[in-house]
Design an enzyme around this catalytic site. Sequence first.
Site, PDB file in Angstrom:
ATOM      1  N   ASP A 324       0.914  -1.094  -0.087  1.00 31.04           N
ATOM      2  CA  ASP A 324       0.044  -0.048   0.115  1.00 31.04           C
ATOM      3  C   ASP A 324       1.007   1.260   0.113  1.00 31.04           C
ATOM      4  OD1 ASP A 324      -2.359  -1.267   0.146  1.00 31.04           O
ATOM      5  OD2 ASP A 324      -2.411  -1.383   2.296  1.00 31.04           O
ATOM      6  N   ASP A 646      -4.850  -3.376   4.971  1.00 28.96           N
ATOM      7  CA  ASP A 646      -5.282  -2.722   6.547  1.00 28.96           C
ATOM      8  C   ASP A 646      -6.695  -2.917   6.665  1.00 28.96           C
ATOM      9  OD1 ASP A 646      -5.637  -0.804   4.514  1.00 28.96           O
ATOM     10  OD2 ASP A 646      -4.412   0.727   5.253  1.00 28.96           O
ATOM     11  N   ASP A 650      -9.387  -5.956   2.595  1.00 29.93           N
ATOM     12  CA  ASP A 650      -7.950  -6.446   2.148  1.00 29.93           C
ATOM     13  C   ASP A 650      -7.813  -7.864   2.669  1.00 29.93           C
ATOM     14  OD1 ASP A 650      -7.462  -3.934   0.885  1.00 29.93           O
ATOM     15  OD2 ASP A 650      -6.469  -3.363   2.556  1.00 29.93           O
TER      16      ASP A 650
HETATM   17  P1  ATP Z   1      -3.456   3.086   0.033  1.00 20.59           P
HETATM   18  O1  ATP Z   1      -2.356   3.896  -0.723  1.00 20.59           O
HETATM   19  O2  ATP Z   1      -2.906   2.494   1.575  1.00 20.59           O
HETATM   20  O3  ATP Z   1      -4.311   2.430  -0.651  1.00 20.59           O
HETATM   21  P2  ATP Z   1      -5.262   5.251   0.152  1.00 20.59           P
HETATM   22  O4  ATP Z   1      -5.399   5.753   1.211  1.00 20.59           O
HETATM   23  O5  ATP Z   1      -4.560   5.767  -1.054  1.00 20.59           O
HETATM   24  O6  ATP Z   1      -4.497   4.288   0.570  1.00 20.59           O
HETATM   25  P3  ATP Z   1      -7.825   4.529   0.258  1.00 20.59           P
HETATM   26  O7  ATP Z   1      -7.787   4.478   1.666  1.00 20.59           O
HETATM   27  O8  ATP Z   1      -8.721   3.275  -0.430  1.00 20.59           O
HETATM   28  O9  ATP Z   1      -6.616   4.444  -0.529  1.00 20.59           O
HETATM   29  O10 ATP Z   1      -8.392   5.916  -0.292  1.00 20.59           O
HETATM   30  C1  ATP Z   1      -9.036   5.929  -1.846  1.00 20.59           C
HETATM   31  C2  ATP Z   1      -9.305   7.357  -1.958  1.00 20.59           C
HETATM   32  O11 ATP Z   1     -10.372   7.659  -1.237  1.00 20.59           O
HETATM   33  C3  ATP Z   1      -8.015   8.383  -1.655  1.00 20.59           C
HETATM   34  O12 ATP Z   1      -7.423   8.680  -2.714  1.00 20.59           O
HETATM   35  C4  ATP Z   1      -9.040   9.555  -1.297  1.00 20.59           C
HETATM   36  O13 ATP Z   1      -9.277  10.261  -2.485  1.00 20.59           O
HETATM   37  C5  ATP Z   1     -10.378   8.859  -0.767  1.00 20.59           C
HETATM   38  N1  ATP Z   1     -10.391   9.035   0.666  1.00 20.59           N
HETATM   39  C6  ATP Z   1      -9.441   8.702   1.607  1.00 20.59           C
HETATM   40  N2  ATP Z   1      -9.650   8.852   2.663  1.00 20.59           N
HETATM   41  C7  ATP Z   1     -11.035   9.224   2.724  1.00 20.59           C
HETATM   42  C8  ATP Z   1     -11.835   9.678   3.696  1.00 20.59           C
HETATM   43  N3  ATP Z   1     -11.450   9.582   5.145  1.00 20.59           N
HETATM   44  N4  ATP Z   1     -13.038  10.197   3.257  1.00 20.59           N
HETATM   45  C9  ATP Z   1     -13.365  10.488   2.284  1.00 20.59           C
HETATM   46  N5  ATP Z   1     -12.488  10.056   1.158  1.00 20.59           N
HETATM   47  C10 ATP Z   1     -11.290   9.329   1.326  1.00 20.59           C
END
Ligand code: ATP
Length: 909
Positions: A324, A646, A650
Amino acid sequence: MSVMESKLRSNRNEKKLHMGLSEKEAKLKLQKHGLNTIAGKKKVSVFSMILDQFNDFMVMILLAATAVSAFMGDTTEAVTIISIVIVNAIMGFIQEFRTERTLEALKDLAAPTARVIRDGVLCSIPAEEIVPGDLIVLESGDRVPADATLIEVNGLQVDESLLTGESLPVEKEIESSHGKGSGIGDKKGVVYMGSVVTMGRAKAIVYATGMDTEMGRIADMIQNIEDEETPLQKRLEHLGKIIAVGCLVICAIVSLAGILRGEELLDMLLEGISLAVAAVPEGLPAIVTVSLALGVQRMLKRNALIRKLPAVETLGCASVICSDKTGTLTENKMTVRKIFAGDNIFDVKGNGYDLQGAILLNNREIDASGSKPLKLLLEIAGCCNNAEISRTSPEKGFLDKIKSAVSKQEKWEIKGDPTEGALLVAAAKGGITKEILEKTYFRMDELPFDSDRKCMSVICGNFKGETFVFTKGAPDIILDKCSKIHTSRGTEDLNAFAKKRILKVNDNMAGEALRVLGFAYKKLDSRNYKRDDLEKNLTFVGLMGMIDPPRKEALEAVQKCRIAGIKPVMITGDHKVTAAAIARELSILGSGDKVLTGAELDEMSESKLEKIAGEVSVYARVSPKHKLMIVRALKKLGHIVAMTGDGVNDAPAVKEADIGVSMGITGTDVTKEASSMILLDDNFATIVAAIEEGRVIYNNIRKFIRYMLACNIGEVLTMFLGTLLGLPLPLLPIQILWVNLVTDGLPAIALGFDPPEKDVMMRKPRGAKESIFSDGLLGLILFRGILIGLTTLAVFASLLYFTGNTDTARTAAFATLVVTQLIHVFECKSERKNIFEVPIFNNLYLIGAVLCSTVMLLIVLYVPFLQSIFKTVTLTYNDWLCIMGLSSIGPVISSFFRREGKRRNKSRR
Ligand code: ATP
């Protein structure tokens, strides 16, 4: 009681309910109800562990033969043999006891935690300390720690399959009573220990813990999870059996030949059995376990907690790490840098979670209340948010206190999702704090964030009676849900031109490696809404871009991977451009590498993905289901895949991977349970460190297998050839057993502590199906084993010839066997270097073990009382010259051949 009084009382009760138990109350209840655990399997007792050491066929026969020999009169020999067997058993017991305790301690470390509110403060405690009356907080991915009644619910869905067998998650809601008389599956207002929150959030009051829970009632059905044996342990057990049969045949021949030559039947029986006990490497699987357990401890020191022992082995074979991005490759310390609202792009100053900073437009500080779109954007960011900012707890040390008083700088920390924390900080910099928002809005409902939806909404009312939906999420997802846009001119239709403009700003921000979130809202006509319609026809308000710097140690770890032949792959829910920018910074994305998005994966067949998976270094905007596709494709390509995860979704991919890796800090219970390794610091570099340890452990296992087998071949060969040549017995039974005790035990274990060779991360990963004897190890073992045997026999034969004294020849053969083995142990330190090149002194345990064995040898040779027991005589200076001279031939010959081999390999290349 007046109405007023009862209202007051109920208010007070309500407040108390939301404060949870006090620590004092919890302590008393813990004493009364006991730990919240399901009575587990009984631990193996120390006594049965000791008894187990004698539970070996060969040892039993040896003891029986010794008893017969004692009966016939040779009591001293019998007592000595029994003493040696006991010492051997004690050593075996110590090893097993340590291993058992290490693994137990690790299980405790990996024990689940639970979030409770105590004294009004949210804290995370070991799940076993939960007591009835505790107020627990549940989120998606949590395993419910005890049976509890729901008092607050936000879109809660729970998987109760462990209890009901029903595979679909069930929706939960608050009920006035917890469904008296109905079955488990029918109770909507209750959650049960062991079930998993698949979606939403909730608060609940615990009413049953430990064996009083529904889970406790069916405990027997679920606790028979066997400790897994690793593939290597299984293979070695099999190998041990084959070697045992071979040894027994040879031992039988040795005994038979002696009997035919007219030796005493009982003596020959004892000889054969002692040889069998010494030669059969029955300790091998045990030492492998010890060394795996030691490895587990070493990995723990580097923040990798191994949950399943086979992972230690598999780690050494890993050829791809799918990681990730957020928090693993990056720091997960977000700071909003850019805001787009009302067609303006604002800069945000300040660092980390410090509230100091300002919002600038064209390099001039502005007041957010002056721009309506900006103000609305910050309000949405603050309301659609579950994080909290607070001052860091005061430093503990006196000096620290003085320092912070002098610097007068307030330090802030966040509780909750760092992305949301960063939004709160940005809103506060614009003057919109959570306290101010709480005076205007109150939350009525929530559609929680999850990685599949990539967005989150809250329904908020204000005191004017209006109701709003506030939504935030990935900009592309948000835009798809919008039909209007909020501008400084008011609300307008979201046309193609406006959409293009927003996407352009999004791309620009993403190109600067910023993580971008979109924000939208709508006003509801009434408070009677349908949840399914809430996120439709929204009004777009703006974007916020935040930095999340790459972890410094990640860059180094990526480079290490490349040299070690391991491919690092970034998998992220983030935007393609953001992901690519960070992957480039970390050298994960090279010039010929591909970036694939979740949408592209959706269009792709499995076979197509298999074709290109080897070239893809970044997967962006993916959902957890894509992770499973990726793992499968890479596995089909023959890779050994480590996959991080996480969130609750997943778990399938983490389980499918060869090495499932979960996050210790941000990981959910379910993913942790599916994983074979937990990263205590959520850090990519820790995976690489664990792989390095995995390789070291495997190499060390090869080292002591090489050592033990070569020594055993040497022992058997000495006796076998001696018999074939018609010589007297080169060694007596107790001498053989003594050699076995002195050389097999300590030095072999000490090899398990050998530090890593410098080039351990410069070699390609080994194949998962590769034999433990690959790369010419079998040849090395046979060659050195034969040399040890021939040397011992040569010393025996020459001293027999020159002195004509069998006792002197035997004593010298005995000493030679020990000396050659103690020299050989240093050769085993490396498969690539000869004894003159290896660093002799870098493993103090080995030096200690060799010294200890030498002293034990000298005692038997020179202490008169032991001389009479072990039938040894004092060796002269000349005898030692002969022993040392012949013993050093082996290492010289083998070094010569190794050098020749290397030279030829080089000239062939
Ligand atoms: P990873 O790189 O570990 O996959 P990530 O944070 O990029 O983590 P996700 O957590 O699945 O991946 O988030 C995907 C998208 O959702 C992010 O790019 C962001 O645009 C949006 N996002 C992340 N956190 C939030 C939140 N708390 N509320 C709303 N949208 C969110």
